[in-house]
Design a protein around this motif. Structure first.
Motif, PDB file in Angstrom:
ATOM      1  N   VAL A 208     -66.094  31.042  85.721  1.00  0.00           N
ATOM      2  CA  VAL A 208     -66.980  30.370  84.878  1.00  0.00           C
ATOM      3  C   VAL A 208     -66.647  29.189  84.031  1.00  0.00           C
ATOM      4  CG1 VAL A 208     -68.090  30.923  82.535  1.00  0.00           C
ATOM      5  CG2 VAL A 208     -67.993  32.955  84.342  1.00  0.00           C
ATOM      6  N   SER A 209     -65.132  28.955  83.812  1.00  0.00           N
ATOM      7  CA  SER A 209     -64.963  27.990  83.267  1.00  0.00           C
ATOM      8  C   SER A 209     -64.542  26.862  84.204  1.00  0.00           C
ATOM      9  CB  SER A 209     -63.507  28.204  82.531  1.00  0.00           C
ATOM     10  OG  SER A 209     -63.475  29.139  81.473  1.00  0.00           O
ATOM     11  N   CYS A 210     -63.929  27.088  85.343  1.00  0.00           N
ATOM     12  CA  CYS A 210     -64.117  26.092  86.609  1.00  0.00           C
ATOM     13  C   CYS A 210     -65.273  25.438  86.608  1.00  0.00           C
ATOM     14  CB  CYS A 210     -63.454  26.718  87.686  1.00  0.00           C
ATOM     15  SG  CYS A 210     -63.224  25.565  89.072  1.00  0.00           S
ATOM     16  N   PHE A 211     -66.408  25.949  86.374  1.00  0.00           N
ATOM     17  CA  PHE A 211     -67.634  25.589  86.725  1.00  0.00           C
ATOM     18  C   PHE A 211     -68.086  24.806  85.535  1.00  0.00           C
ATOM     19  CE2 PHE A 211     -72.493  25.896  86.830  1.00  0.00           C
ATOM     20  CZ  PHE A 211     -72.622  25.169  88.196  1.00  0.00           C
ATOM     21  N   LYS A 212     -67.672  25.211  84.401  1.00  0.00           N
ATOM     22  CA  LYS A 212     -68.010  24.431  83.189  1.00  0.00           C
ATOM     23  C   LYS A 212     -67.301  23.191  83.097  1.00  0.00           C
ATOM     24  CE  LYS A 212     -67.450  24.614  77.990  1.00  0.00           C
ATOM     25  NZ  LYS A 212     -66.954  25.374  77.192  1.00  0.00           N
ATOM     26  N   GLY A 213     -65.949  23.001  83.794  1.00  0.00           N
ATOM     27  CA  GLY A 213     -65.369  21.738  83.933  1.00  0.00           C
ATOM     28  C   GLY A 213     -66.098  20.743  84.858  1.00  0.00           C
ATOM     29  N   PHE A 214     -66.660  21.297  85.901  1.00  0.00           N
ATOM     30  CA  PHE A 214     -67.630  20.520  86.667  1.00  0.00           C
ATOM     31  C   PHE A 214     -68.796  20.077  86.038  1.00  0.00           C
ATOM     32  CE2 PHE A 214     -64.639  22.060  90.371  1.00  0.00           C
ATOM     33  CZ  PHE A 214     -64.662  20.948  91.014  1.00  0.00           C
ATOM     34  N   LYS A 215     -69.408  20.930  85.366  1.00  0.00           N
ATOM     35  CA  LYS A 215     -70.264  20.258  84.439  1.00  0.00           C
ATOM     36  C   LYS A 215     -69.967  19.184  83.496  1.00  0.00           C
ATOM     37  CE  LYS A 215     -71.873  24.466  83.380  1.00  0.00           C
ATOM     38  NZ  LYS A 215     -72.979  25.643  82.677  1.00  0.00           N
ATOM     39  N   GLU A 216     -68.913  19.253  83.097  1.00  0.00           N
ATOM     40  CA  GLU A 216     -68.303  18.357  81.886  1.00  0.00           C
ATOM     41  C   GLU A 216     -68.106  16.899  83.067  1.00  0.00           C
ATOM     42  OE1 GLU A 216     -65.930  21.005  78.657  1.00  0.00           O
ATOM     43  OE2 GLU A 216     -65.086  20.173  80.307  1.00  0.00           O
ATOM     44  N   LEU A 217     -67.651  17.126  83.983  1.00  0.00           N
ATOM     45  CA  LEU A 217     -67.548  15.730  84.812  1.00  0.00           C
ATOM     46  C   LEU A 217     -68.833  15.397  85.146  1.00  0.00           C
ATOM     47  CD1 LEU A 217     -64.848  17.226  87.402  1.00  0.00           C
ATOM     48  CD2 LEU A 217     -64.619  15.242  85.580  1.00  0.00           C
ATOM     49  N   LYS A 218     -69.749  16.033  85.400  1.00  0.00           N
ATOM     50  CA  LYS A 218     -71.116  15.547  85.894  1.00  0.00           C
ATOM     51  C   LYS A 218     -71.734  14.884  84.519  1.00  0.00           C
ATOM     52  CE  LYS A 218     -75.415  17.010  87.984  1.00  0.00           C
ATOM     53  NZ  LYS A 218     -76.543  17.491  87.332  1.00  0.00           N
ATOM     54  N   ARG A 219     -71.486  15.677  83.149  1.00  0.00           N
ATOM     55  CA  ARG A 219     -72.013  15.006  82.049  1.00  0.00           C
ATOM     56  C   ARG A 219     -71.621  13.577  81.540  1.00  0.00           C
ATOM     57  NH1 ARG A 219     -71.749  14.254  77.119  1.00  0.00           N
ATOM     58  NH2 ARG A 219     -73.036  14.805  75.589  1.00  0.00           N
TER      59      ARG A 219
END
Lengths: 392, 392
Positions: free
Chosen positions: B246-257
């Motif tokens: 879950v947190s790894c995916f959150k990290g990628f969402k931050e990179l996208k943001r």
């Protein structure tokens, strides 16, 4: 493929030069060999700053300063860039500022041996050997097995009879062939050498035998320079024969030659007090190391009496002198004490041999060797988990 | 000190927001909490490119995207920057190009848990707690003990009766206080929670309980982005409750943001087939995870039946759906087979739980989930040496 930047394999004792090839001893005098480089060519093609800026594993980042072909992808498991950390608890306890640990346990097979073995297996691929062989009871064997697996090259490890099952299991899991030899490490050393000769397999045995492998240890210096942002006053290293200490110093000399630094660090060799052939020679200001009679210490990784190769110890002794360094013996009691202090104060679980690099600081202070304000880096060479039995 | 960039602890189920403090459950609905950030403020002070260019340990390099005060030095043992490597042997065997391993065994305490525990102990220092407590039988306990030692904070670990001596020795060496609890992990979980409540100690227990700790897992995404130089198509992660996924995916969402990437990776959760509550829910297209009855697998690190917190599994299930991901069960036989393949083909000795991330690729291919040309990263979560007994 060609080792384009290599000048020669030069004898460290008589200076005779040989073409780079699979070779372990000087043709003229039987002395141990050292890789020499054409530094001007290297730095014409890539600057040291470029290398220092790379983010790859350490062997790939510094490949031009290693015996690796420029057009070859090194055999790597992601070794190096181990953490350099301020040891605040130790600083308080020893009442000395500027104590650091360089934690080599944070490496793919949990010891500094990943550096020389990554280079050794890259060279093995270049020479297109059909197999590698080593004598070992510990870290070298595990690293050799893992890097051989990655390289896809068969690996034969000779261990003395009675080597603990855990260590054998670690080597076996990577698919190495293991043979137990009647006798001690020296006997395994001889058998490994014979097999290497007979089959023309590459001999990775530690000490200074393989001139290519130990070049990998230089990367410790490049990293320390970057992480410390300069040159620490003292670097403390646990030594058996001492290749890590000698090659680390060589790395700093290369940095000086390239104009990155103006001073060199002072090197400290540490041995267990009941197996201290190099320390004894240093303390007696001798110019040759004599083998140790009966090793008796819990620090298995550095319990090398140098029985059949005392001249390897002499090579390390010369580096201690050259660097205006120091040598320290550590008791088993102090190893036990500092293993606990290092784990509970700094969060680093080190094997007994590695702990000597921290225990030595107390002696350096008491002896007056370490002056106030001087910085000191202790190299933690391997993980305590590999020797959990000594704890249980 | 203030957690200046944190917006709130927000409930992942009802959305209710709380002031950042020591808190584990939503005041309104009892749901689990997630740290939210003021990203605009963060990136006004330091750009993502600046962070990505830093060479410090991963927690220090990305501290502004973690619940760590800007003026605080994080509690670190040099975690992160684990190697991403092409797995050429596996590629041949599975007849699929672009297979990579991210080897989290190369961390100070030999597992990915060093990421969340470095953050957890940094937060513990900020909140000035007098102690930390955790329930654990494995990697979390060892990491908690080591980082607590570095932080100088007492650490109390509750383990189920019968936990192997080797694992207890690893926790003890760092000076943690260990208590054996009658019963299984769930019983230890309850006792740890009670003690944390009573003494106001910080509860580090894994799963999604501690909202701060799991933020550390995001650093896996930042590193993957840098090392892969973009976004791999698939990321395969062994899951118990699943915070790393879950947190790894959150990290990628931050990179996208932040505009660094335009697509997101598809996340794959892997469980042992005889303890697969999340995989079962995914395969049945359910919207809730049900606890597993009787776990029976050699993959101890992910053998979590989610008995008292199935909603944690649901949180992971939602990320699988959101990322257009996948879920794979792996048999113990395949774990044994791939443990050997990974060691002998790639030189990586992984614990049984970690091996599932590689074994899963075969199923993904057979199921038609993994298309030709798609890249896949398997996250190796912990070192095989910690579970050597299963091999002997």
């Amino acid at each position: 493929m060609k080792l384009v930047y290599l000048n020669s394999l030069q004898c460290v004792w008589c200076g005779h030069e040989h073409q780079p090839s699979i070779k372990y001893k000087c043709d003229q005098c039987g002395g141990s060999l050292e890789v020499t480089y054409d530094y001007d060519s290297i730095f014409q093609n890539v600057s040291l700053d470029q290398m220092l800026g790379r983010r790859e594993d350490t062997i790939t980042a510094f490949r031009e300063l290693l015996p690796i072909c420029p057009d070859m992808k090194p055999v790597s498991l992601g070794e190096g860039w181990s953490p350099l950390q301020r040891a605040s608890e130790l600083e308080q306890r020893l009442e000395h500022q500027q104590i650091y640990t360089k934690n080599e346990a944070v490496n793919p097979t949990l010891s500094f041996k990943d550096r020389p073995l990554a280079v050794a297996l890259s060279v093995a691929k270049q020479f297109n050997v059909s197999g590698v062989v080593t004598a070992s009871t510990g870290n070298t064997g595990v690293a050799a097995a893992a890097y051989s697996a990655k390289a896809g090259i068969p690996c034969h490890i000779y261990v003395p009879k009675g080597t603990p099952k855990e260590k054998l299991a670690m080597m076996e899991v990577y698919g190495a062939i293991i043979d137990e030899v009647e006798g001690n490490f020296s006997d395994a050393y001889v058998v490994a050498g014979e097999e290497a000769e007979k089959k023309q397999w590459f001999n990775l045995t530690s000490t200074f035998l393989n001139p290519y492998a130990i070049e990998g240890d230089k990367t410790l210096a490049y990293e320390l320079y970057l992480q410390y942002d300069g040159v620490p006053d003292w670097i403390v290293i646990p030594i058996g024969a001492g290749p890590l200490l000698v090659s680390c110093f060589k790395g700093f000399k290369e940095l000086k030659r390239a104009g990155k630094i103006s001073k060199l660090p002072r090197m400290v060799g540490v041995q267990a007090e009941n197996c201290a052939p190099i320390v004894r020679a240093f303390q007696e200001s001798r110019d040759h190391v004599q083998p140790w009679d009966k090793p008796d210490t819990i620090a298995g990784g550095i319990a090398d009496p140098l029985t059949s190769y005392p001249e390897d110890g002499t090579r390390t002794l010369m580096t201690l002198y050259e660097s205006k360094g120091y040598a320290v013996p550590v008791s088993d009691d102090n190893i036990r004490k500092y293993q606990k202090l290092l784990a509970q104060g700094e969060g680093i679980f080190a094997e007994p041999s590695s702990v000597t690099a921290v225990a030595a600081i107390e002696s350096m202070k008491n002896d007056g060797a370490l002056a106030e304000g001087e910085s000191v880096v202790s190299v933690i060479t391997g993980h305590g988990l590999k020797d959990l039995k000594s704890l249980l």
